[in-house]
Write an enzyme that holds these catalytic residues in place. Structure first.
Site, PDB file in Angstrom:
ATOM      1  CE  LYS A 185     -59.832  40.049 141.665  1.00  0.00           C
ATOM      2  NZ  LYS A 185     -60.968  38.897 141.766  1.00  0.00           N
ATOM      3  NE  ARG A 190     -63.409  34.477 148.083  1.00  0.00           N
ATOM      4  CZ  ARG A 190     -62.447  33.130 147.716  1.00  0.00           C
ATOM      5  NH1 ARG A 190     -63.414  31.731 148.398  1.00  0.00           N
ATOM      6  NH2 ARG A 190     -61.637  33.420 147.185  1.00  0.00           N
ATOM      7  NE  ARG A 215     -58.301  30.389 144.061  1.00  0.00           N
ATOM      8  CZ  ARG A 215     -58.413  31.784 143.865  1.00  0.00           C
ATOM      9  NH1 ARG A 215     -58.136  32.827 142.854  1.00  0.00           N
ATOM     10  NH2 ARG A 215     -59.505  32.293 144.730  1.00  0.00           N
TER      11      ARG A 215
END
Ligand code: ADP
Length: 192
Positions: free
Chosen positions: A14, A146, A128
Site C-alpha cells: 500500500k 497482524r 522489509r
C-alpha cells in the site's frame, strides 16, 4: 477530485503504491501507520499509546484512530483528494470516514484492494524488516498477529464498500510497476 481507500493486508504494498498514485493524481497521502510512527519517534502521548498496540500487532483503538484521522483530514483543507492508506481498518472507522467526508461535501470514490496471498506477505514483511527498522516487521509472531487481525477485523470492511459498489480488487502479485499500471487503469476508468 477523488478520494481513494487503498486497502490490503500488511505487506501488500500500500505505501509503495500510494506514493506513485499521489504523484500522478495530485492527491494527499494519509497513512495512519505513518502518523503513528511519527508520533512514536517524537515521543508524544499518542505515540506511547499507539506503540503499546503496534508492537503486539494489534489495532490501535478506534476512538483514538478516528480522532487522529479527523484531525489529519482537517489539517489539509487544500487537498484535492486523499489516498487513505491503512484506514479504515474496522467497520466503525469506515462509517466515521464516510461521515467526515460527507460533512466536507465529498465521499470515497473507490476502494482499491491489493490482493496478496499470506505466505508472500510473511516473506515480504520479514524482508522489509531488514531495511524498515520496524519492530512489528521483525518478529514472526507479531507478523502472524497482524495477518490474523487483518483477516478477522479488517477484511470485512470490504463488504462496506462492496455494498456501495466501490470495491475493486487488484492483483497484488507482480512487479511494482505492473501493479502501479493496474491501479492507474482502474482509477482512470473511474475518473474519466
Ligand atoms: P502495515 O499495513 O504494514 O501493517 P501500517 O503502517 O498501516 O502497516 O500499520 C502499522 C500498525 O499501526 C498496525 O499494525 C496498527 O497497530 C496501527 N494502525 C495503523 N492504522 C490503523 C488503523 N486504521 N486502526 C488501528 N490501528 C492502526
Amino acid at each position: 477530485m477523488i478520494n481513494i481507500v487503498l486497502f490490503g493486508p500488511p505487506g501488500a504494498g500500500k505505501g509503495t503504491q500510494a506514493e506513485r498514485l499521489v504523484k500522478k493524481y495530485n492527491l494527499f497521502h494519509l497513512s495512519t501507520g505513518d502518523v503513528f510512527r511519527y508520533n512514536i519517534k517524537n515521543e508524544t502521548e499518542l505515540g506511547k499509546l499507539a506503540k503499546s498496540f503496534m508492537d503486539k500487532g494489534q489495532l490501535v483503538p478506534d476512538e483514538v484512530t478516528i480522532k487522529l484521522l479527523i484531525s489529519e483530514v482537517e489539517k489539509h483543507p487544500e487537498a484535492e483528494g486523499f489516498i487513505f492508506d491503512g484506514f479504515p481498518r474496522t467497520q466503525p472507522q469506515a462509517k466515521a470516514l464516510d461521515e467526515i467526508l460527507s460533512e466536507k461535501g465529498t465521499s470515497i470514490g473507490m476502494m482499491l484492494a491489493l490482493d496478496v496471498e499470506e505466505e508472500e506477505l510473511r516473506q515480504r514483511l520479514l524482508k522489509r524488516a531488514e531495511v524498515s527498522g520496524r519492530a512489528d516487521d521483525a518478529d514472526p509472531k507479531v507478523i502472524q498477529n497482524r495477518i490474523d487481525v487483518y483477516k478477522n477485523e479488517t477484511a470485512p470492511v470490504k463488504e462496506f464498500y462492496k455494498a456501495q459498489n466501490k470495491y475493486i480488487q487488484i492483483d497484488g502479485i507482480g512487479s511494482i510497476d505492473q501493479i502501479t499500471d493496474r491501479l492507474f487503469a482502474e482509477i482512470d476508468a473511474v475518473i474519466r
